[in-house]
Motif scaffolding. Sequence first.
Motif, PDB file in Angstrom:
ATOM      1  N   GLY A  56       2.708  -7.484  -6.682  1.00 39.26           N
ATOM      2  CA  GLY A  56       1.673  -6.865  -7.506  1.00 39.26           C
ATOM      3  C   GLY A  56       0.590  -6.201  -6.673  1.00 39.26           C
ATOM      4  O   GLY A  56       0.128  -5.101  -7.000  1.00 39.26           O
ATOM      5  N   CYS A  57       0.181  -6.846  -5.587  1.00 37.22           N
ATOM      6  CA  CYS A  57      -0.837  -6.249  -4.708  1.00 37.22           C
ATOM      7  C   CYS A  57      -0.327  -4.975  -4.053  1.00 37.22           C
ATOM      8  O   CYS A  57      -1.061  -3.987  -3.965  1.00 37.22           O
ATOM      9  N   VAL A  58       0.919  -4.985  -3.588  1.00 35.31           N
ATOM     10  CA  VAL A  58       1.494  -3.789  -2.968  1.00 35.31           C
ATOM     11  C   VAL A  58       1.516  -2.645  -3.981  1.00 35.31           C
ATOM     12  O   VAL A  58       1.072  -1.525  -3.684  1.00 35.31           O
ATOM     13  N   LEU A  59       2.007  -2.912  -5.178  1.00 43.23           N
ATOM     14  CA  LEU A  59       2.086  -1.859  -6.202  1.00 43.23           C
ATOM     15  C   LEU A  59       0.703  -1.378  -6.629  1.00 43.23           C
ATOM     16  O   LEU A  59       0.478  -0.178  -6.796  1.00 43.23           O
ATOM     17  N   PHE A  60      -0.232  -2.304  -6.794  1.00 41.99           N
ATOM     18  CA  PHE A  60      -1.588  -1.949  -7.193  1.00 41.99           C
ATOM     19  C   PHE A  60      -2.247  -1.027  -6.171  1.00 41.99           C
ATOM     20  O   PHE A  60      -2.847  -0.005  -6.525  1.00 41.99           O
ATOM     21  N   LEU A  61      -2.118  -1.365  -4.892  1.00 44.61           N
ATOM     22  CA  LEU A  61      -2.727  -0.543  -3.853  1.00 44.61           C
ATOM     23  C   LEU A  61      -2.032   0.804  -3.711  1.00 44.61           C
ATOM     24  O   LEU A  61      -2.677   1.809  -3.415  1.00 44.61           O
ATOM     25  N   LEU A  62      -0.727   0.834  -3.922  1.00 46.78           N
ATOM     26  CA  LEU A  62      -0.028   2.123  -3.910  1.00 46.78           C
ATOM     27  C   LEU A  62      -0.510   3.019  -5.048  1.00 46.78           C
ATOM     28  O   LEU A  62      -0.732   4.221  -4.857  1.00 46.78           O
ATOM     29  N   ILE A  63      -0.691   2.444  -6.220  1.00 45.81           N
ATOM     30  CA  ILE A  63      -1.185   3.212  -7.365  1.00 45.81           C
ATOM     31  C   ILE A  63      -2.585   3.741  -7.081  1.00 45.81           C
ATOM     32  O   ILE A  63      -2.895   4.899  -7.352  1.00 45.81           O
ATOM     33  N   ILE A  64      -3.438   2.901  -6.519  1.00 42.92           N
ATOM     34  CA  ILE A  64      -4.794   3.345  -6.189  1.00 42.92           C
ATOM     35  C   ILE A  64      -4.761   4.445  -5.134  1.00 42.92           C
ATOM     36  O   ILE A  64      -5.489   5.433  -5.220  1.00 42.92           O
ATOM     37  N   ALA A  65      -3.912   4.301  -4.121  1.00 44.22           N
ATOM     38  CA  ALA A  65      -3.840   5.301  -3.053  1.00 44.22           C
ATOM     39  C   ALA A  65      -3.359   6.649  -3.583  1.00 44.22           C
ATOM     40  O   ALA A  65      -3.820   7.701  -3.145  1.00 44.22           O
ATOM     41  N   ILE A  66      -2.455   6.645  -4.550  1.00 43.97           N
ATOM     42  CA  ILE A  66      -1.896   7.891  -5.093  1.00 43.97           C
ATOM     43  C   ILE A  66      -2.836   8.521  -6.127  1.00 43.97           C
ATOM     44  O   ILE A  66      -2.858   9.734  -6.294  1.00 43.97           O
ATOM     45  N   LYS A  68      -6.585   9.398  -8.202  1.00 46.69           N
ATOM     46  CA  LYS A  68      -7.820  10.081  -7.801  1.00 46.69           C
ATOM     47  C   LYS A  68      -8.743   9.169  -7.002  1.00 46.69           C
ATOM     48  O   LYS A  68      -9.486   9.635  -6.148  1.00 46.69           O
ATOM     49  N   ILE A  69      -8.700   7.883  -7.284  1.00 46.35           N
ATOM     50  CA  ILE A  69      -9.564   6.938  -6.574  1.00 46.35           C
ATOM     51  C   ILE A  69      -9.236   6.934  -5.080  1.00 46.35           C
ATOM     52  O   ILE A  69     -10.113   6.778  -4.238  1.00 46.35           O
ATOM     53  N   GLY A  70      -7.973   7.140  -4.734  1.00 47.60           N
ATOM     54  CA  GLY A  70      -7.561   7.153  -3.336  1.00 47.60           C
ATOM     55  C   GLY A  70      -8.093   8.336  -2.552  1.00 47.60           C
ATOM     56  O   GLY A  70      -8.031   8.367  -1.332  1.00 47.60           O
ATOM     57  N   ARG A  71      -8.625   9.333  -3.227  1.00 46.01           N
ATOM     58  CA  ARG A  71      -9.164  10.521  -2.556  1.00 46.01           C
ATOM     59  C   ARG A  71     -10.667  10.428  -2.326  1.00 46.01           C
ATOM     60  O   ARG A  71     -11.252  11.340  -1.748  1.00 46.01           O
TER      61      ARG A  71
END
Length: 155
Positions: A56-66, A68-71
Motif C-alpha cells: 500500500g505504501c509503494v502504491l500510494f507514493l507512486l500515485i502521489i509521484a505521478i 499533480k502533488i508530485g510536481r
Amino acid sequence: MKELLRNKVLTFSGSILLSGSVFIFLFTDKFYEAIENGSLWVREYFGTFYLWLGLGCVLFLLIIAISKIGRIRLGKSPPEYDRLSWIAMLYSAGMGAGILLRAVQEPVYMFLNPPIATGSAPEIISLEYTFYQWGFTAWAFYGLFALISLLTVYL
C-alpha cells in the motif's frame, strides 16, 4: 553535576537507560529470549498486515509521484545537485550502513532460521525476505515518513 541532577527529564531517562542496561547485562539470555518471542509473535500476528501495508505504501507514493502533488517544488532556489546525484546521496545514506552491517548476516540468518514454512527452498525464502526488507517496501516506508515530515513543515 548538581545542575544535571536537577534536570528531571535527564535524570529520569538516564536512570531508565542505566537500569535497563544493567538488567540486559545481567540477564542477557532472558532478554534475548524475550526479544525472540516478541519478534515471533509480531511476525505471526502482523506479518501479513505488514506485507499489505508495504504494498500500500509503494502504491500510494507512486500515485502521489505521478499526480499533480508530485510536481510541487520545495523552495524557491534552483537545486544545488542534479537529480542523479540526489538519488545517489539518498541511496548511500539510507543503505550504506545497513549494507555494511547486514548484507551477509541477514540472508544467512534467514537461511538457517526460515521465517515461514513453504515448499520453497530455504535459500529462496531467505533471499526473498532480504529483498523485501531492503527493496521498494523499505524505501516506501522511509518515503512516507519523509512526506509526513514535509507536510508538517509546509502546512
